[in-house]
Scaffold this active site. Structure first.
Site, mmCIF file in Angstrom:
data_model
loop_
_atom_site.group_PDB
_atom_site.id
_atom_site.type_symbol
_atom_site.label_atom_id
_atom_site.label_comp_id
_atom_site.label_asym_id
_atom_site.label_seq_id
_atom_site.Cartn_x
_atom_site.Cartn_y
_atom_site.Cartn_z
ATOM 1 C CG HIS A 58 -1.843 -1.097 1.369
ATOM 2 N ND1 HIS A 58 -3.147 -0.905 1.760
ATOM 3 C CD2 HIS A 58 -1.713 -2.431 1.153
ATOM 4 C CE1 HIS A 58 -3.782 -2.077 1.778
ATOM 5 N NE2 HIS A 58 -2.924 -3.010 1.418
ATOM 6 C CD GLU A 126 -0.332 1.835 4.443
ATOM 7 O OE1 GLU A 126 -0.158 2.543 3.427
ATOM 8 O OE2 GLU A 126 -1.437 1.356 4.759
#
Length: 226
Positions: A58, A126
């Protein structure tokens, strides 16, 4: 209509906090657990293979997240091992390692379902610290590692995940003998629970359940050992 956020659509803990009931929101959870073909495909891939370490990518914030995504779930049975691997991967690229809920509560995430269903370690990277779509050269530098992380970076983090995948000490291993050439099958069907499902008015209802089936095969080699 922005459509469904796949990382709110997985069945384990689906329908709780940190996911929207509105199709126009970025975190829309979908009409039900695994309502989308993308999450259905990943589900089938995980349940039909021995996925012992899963990473979902992500952007952004510079984090390595591990289960659970909901604080009320408490520490998982493998917290010590999950944290150790998460910390080691994050150290390769200068990220922070933490449980998913430490960012904010989320439900219906990939790793919460996959870890709950199979016991395989699951993480979210992330990637990046400043923006969703960084310049390509910046991403390459982060992947290969630069500055204090030269020669490490995201590539080093992925290699650690791969090493965990094949490390028999980290995962259950079944050994035995069988007639050469035979095909062995392991099947398990069980109920997986959603979160207590929050409706469009914010009212919390009961949990839902659905069936998950692990179905794995292995062909025995000429030695008869597996």
């Amino acid at each position: 209509n922005k459509g469904t956020d796949p990382n709110r659509n997985y069945g384990g803990l689906w329908g709780g906090p940190g996911a929207s009931t509105s199709p126009t929101d970025d975190t829309y959870r979908g009409a039900g657990p695994f309502s989308e073909p993308e999450t259905q495909n990943v589900r089938e891939l995980v349940l039909a293979n021995q996925v012992t370490t899963l990473v979902t990518n992500h952007t952004f914030t510079g984090l390595v997240l591990r289960p659970p995504g909901v604080r009320s779930q408490g520490a998982p049975p493998d917290e010590t091992a999950l944290k150790a691997l998460g910390d080691a991967m994050a150290a390769q690229v200068g990220y922070v390692s933490q449980p998913g809920y430490a960012l904010y509560d989320t439900t219906g995430t990939t790793e919460d379902w996959s870890y709950g269903a199979t016991g395989g370690y699951g993480f979210t990277y992330e990637i990046g610290k400043k923006q969703f779509h960084p310049p390509f050269s910046q991403f390459v530098a982060e992947y290969e590692g630069s500055g204090d992380y030269a020669g490490k970076g995201l590539r080093g983090a992925y290699l650690l995940a791969s090493e965990s995948t094949i490390d028999g000490a980290q995962h259950g291993v079944v050994k035995g003998t069988a007639p050469p050439g035979s095909v062995l099958r392991v099947t398990k069907t069980f109920k997986t629970l959603t979160s207590p499902v929050v409706d469009a008015d914010g009212k919390v209802g009961p949990e839902q359940s659905f069936e998950d089936t692990i179905n794995d095969t292995i062909q025995v080699g000429a030695s008869g050992q597996f």
